[in-house]
Design a protein around this motif. Structure first.
Motif, short mmCIF file in Angstrom:
data_model
loop_
_atom_site.label_atom_id
_atom_site.label_comp_id
_atom_site.label_asym_id
_atom_site.label_seq_id
_atom_site.Cartn_x
_atom_site.Cartn_y
_atom_site.Cartn_z
N THR A 1 0.73 -1.18 0.07
CA THR A 1 -0.10 -0.02 0.03
C THR A 1 1.01 1.03 -0.07
O THR A 1 1.87 1.40 1.00
CB THR A 1 -0.95 0.13 1.18
OG1 THR A 1 -1.79 -1.14 1.37
CG2 THR A 1 -1.89 1.23 1.13
N VAL A 2 0.68 1.99 -1.07
CA VAL A 2 1.69 3.28 -1.04
C VAL A 2 0.87 4.40 -0.71
O VAL A 2 0.00 4.85 -1.05
CB VAL A 2 1.99 3.51 -2.78
CG1 VAL A 2 2.97 4.49 -2.91
CG2 VAL A 2 2.60 2.27 -3.30
N LYS A 3 1.62 5.17 0.25
CA LYS A 3 1.17 6.38 0.60
C LYS A 3 2.06 7.80 0.41
O LYS A 3 1.72 8.71 0.23
CB LYS A 3 0.79 6.45 2.20
CG LYS A 3 -0.21 5.28 2.79
CD LYS A 3 -1.63 5.79 2.19
CE LYS A 3 -2.57 4.82 2.70
NZ LYS A 3 -3.87 5.21 2.24
N SER A 4 3.33 7.29 0.38
CA SER A 4 4.68 8.19 0.36
C SER A 4 5.54 7.71 -0.86
O SER A 4 6.21 6.60 -0.43
CB SER A 4 5.20 8.47 1.81
OG SER A 4 6.17 9.64 1.47
N PRO A 5 5.76 8.14 -1.94
CA PRO A 5 6.38 7.45 -2.89
C PRO A 5 7.91 7.32 -2.49
O PRO A 5 8.48 6.46 -3.02
CB PRO A 5 6.30 8.52 -3.91
CG PRO A 5 4.83 9.03 -3.95
CD PRO A 5 4.61 9.16 -2.48
N ASP A 6 8.48 8.12 -1.73
CA ASP A 6 9.94 8.07 -1.37
C ASP A 6 10.02 7.06 -0.25
O ASP A 6 11.30 6.63 0.14
CB ASP A 6 10.50 9.40 -0.73
CG ASP A 6 9.49 10.05 0.49
OD1 ASP A 6 8.57 9.28 0.88
OD2 ASP A 6 9.79 11.35 0.61
N GLY A 7 9.04 6.46 0.28
CA GLY A 7 9.18 5.40 1.40
C GLY A 7 9.39 5.98 2.86
O GLY A 7 9.29 5.08 3.69
N TYR A 8 9.16 7.23 2.77
CA TYR A 8 9.02 7.81 4.03
C TYR A 8 7.91 7.18 5.12
O TYR A 8 6.73 7.14 4.34
CB TYR A 8 8.80 9.31 4.08
CG TYR A 8 9.21 10.14 5.45
CD1 TYR A 8 10.58 10.50 5.81
CD2 TYR A 8 7.81 10.54 6.01
CE1 TYR A 8 10.41 11.24 6.84
CE2 TYR A 8 8.18 11.46 7.19
CZ TYR A 8 9.25 11.80 7.64
OH TYR A 8 9.58 12.56 8.59
N ASP A 9 8.05 7.20 6.43
CA ASP A 9 7.05 6.32 7.42
C ASP A 9 5.59 7.40 7.02
O ASP A 9 5.60 8.56 7.11
CB ASP A 9 7.38 6.49 8.48
CG ASP A 9 8.40 5.03 9.04
OD1 ASP A 9 9.08 5.42 10.06
OD2 ASP A 9 8.67 4.46 7.97
N ALA A 10 4.64 6.60 6.82
CA ALA A 10 3.12 7.27 6.68
C ALA A 10 2.08 6.10 7.25
O ALA A 10 2.37 4.94 6.84
CB ALA A 10 3.07 7.48 5.11
N PRO A 11 1.24 6.73 7.74
CA PRO A 11 0.48 5.67 8.23
C PRO A 11 -0.33 4.75 7.11
O PRO A 11 -0.87 5.13 6.11
CB PRO A 11 -0.70 6.54 8.73
CG PRO A 11 -0.12 7.69 9.37
CD PRO A 11 0.87 7.97 8.21
#
Length: 393
Positions: A186-196
């Protein structure tokens, strides 16, 4: 006459039985869908409850503390060993492999972007950066080197802006993952930064790396150890943060190493996708969140799994398979063959096979009735001719 009539009746009945039998024999059986076992991971790689290697393979290395890991053959797609391969975990910057598979083919390396303030909006606190500056002009090739070598979230933001924005890019990455059969992501932040809610798995990350390595540009960037990056008044030398590739921070360069990508966040811990090639064989190892607390733990565990994989050549039978064979190409390159064979495609094939079988059954049944009716009519006409004396004697 009675004998002839009786013979005719028997002949007619036999004709009906024979025709019906032949028709039923011609109806295709509803078969088990071909390829189902080939395209779905075996239990050892299915996540949730351990895993391991096939009987007869060398003993797995000791000291493996990662929550999840896989060893796969990049050429065949065979999973040789795994632990909780589908466990959903935060991926950190290893998710940049999916970002690259999605966006890299769209822009040629020589394309120039003048960075705006909007391009750099939203970079998370504490992010790794390569040093992209507002108002400066960068070639796309430099930005990709910033992504792969320094895991630069600033470079990711600029490339995502070129691609239509952060949300558009996240949505396209999700679509790419689905097409590749990667269902744990599940992609929330394309850079891989922690995201809920942002998760991936060792299985999916291996799929992304395999698809990426089929792209010559991806393979070149992920294997680059050092490069010059534009900076104020000139260039700055940058080095790849993948310690197995660079041979840095107390880790020796792994023999035959290709790349691919490392990552770290507070939530994800250390993550790593490593590819290496020896004796004509390319292996992919993904390691997620080692628990040992040992310095360079993620690199040491990946190294031991690569060693095991190369020792297992010709001995380890696959315990599962990657669900995709993706081939992409760099922007401006020749047309590429792209195949995404996923479990979803298997479902569609199975549905089609079932539908065709049902049609065949119906058609076969109707055909049998028509032929039987014809045989019965012929018998009745023959009986009438017998009763009127018009038949052969």
């Amino acid at each position: 006459m009675a004998i002839d009539a009786l013979s005719s009746k028997k002949a007619g009945a036999l004709a009906v039985i024979a025709v019906s039998g032949v028709s039923l024999m011609c109806i295709p059986a509803v078969a088990r869908p071909a390829g189902t076992a080939d395209h779905r991971p075996a239990p050892a790689s299915a996540g949730g409850g351990g895993g391991g290697a096939a009987p007869g393979a060398p003993k797995l290395p000791g000291g493996l503390s990662a929550l999840s890991w896989t060893v796969a053959d990049a050429d065949s797609g065979s999973v040789l060993a795994s632990k909780d391969a589908h466990r959903k975990l935060a991926p950190a910057s290893t998710l940049k492999t999916l970002f690259a598979v999605t966006v890299l083919p769209k822009f040629s390396a020589g394309t120039v972007r003048q960075v705006s303030a909007a391009d750099l909006d939203g970079i998370g606190a504490g992010s790794s950066v390569v040093g992209v500056r507002k108002g400066e002009r960068y070639k796309v090739g430099d930005l990709w080197r910033g992504v792969f070598l320094r895991s630069g979230n600033d470079a990711v933001h600029v490339l995502a802006s070129m691609n239509g924005g952060w949300k558009v890019t996240a949505r396209e990455m999700q679509e790419t993952a689905r097409k590749l059969g990667a269902r744990d992501t599940t992609v929330k932040s394309p850079d891989g930064y922690d995201a809920p809610g942002q998760v991936s798995s060792a299985f999916d990350l291996t799929v992304f790396a395999r698809a990426g390595l089929a792209n010559a540009d991806f393979a070149r960037y992920c294997s680059t150890v050092r490069a010059d990056f534009p900076s104020a008044g000139g260039t700055t030398r940058i080095e790849n943060t993948n310690r197995l590739l660079a041979g840095s921070q107390g880790m020796a360069r792994y023999p035959g190493i290709i790349g691919v990508k490392n990552g770290y966040t507070t939530n994800a811990g250390n993550t790593l996708i490593a590819a290496a090639r020896r004796d004509g064989r390319t292996l992919l190892v993904t390691v997620m969140n080692p628990q040992s607390g040992e310095a360079n733990g993620v690199y040491k565990e990946a190294r031991s799994l690569l060693d095991w994989g190369f020792r297992s050549a010709g001995k380890a039978q696959p315990v599962g398979t990657l669900r995709t064979t993706g081939v992409t190409h760099g922007a401006g390159g020749p047309p590429a063959q792209t195949v995404a064979h996923s479990a979803e495609a298997d479902d569609e094939a199975r549905d089609g096979s079932t539908w065709r079988s049902a049609v065949a059954l119906w058609a076969g049944g109707v055909g049998a009735l028509v032929l039987a009716a014809g045989a019965l009519l012929a018998w009745r006409m023959h009986a009438r001719r017998d009763s009127s004396g018009g038949g052969p004697s």
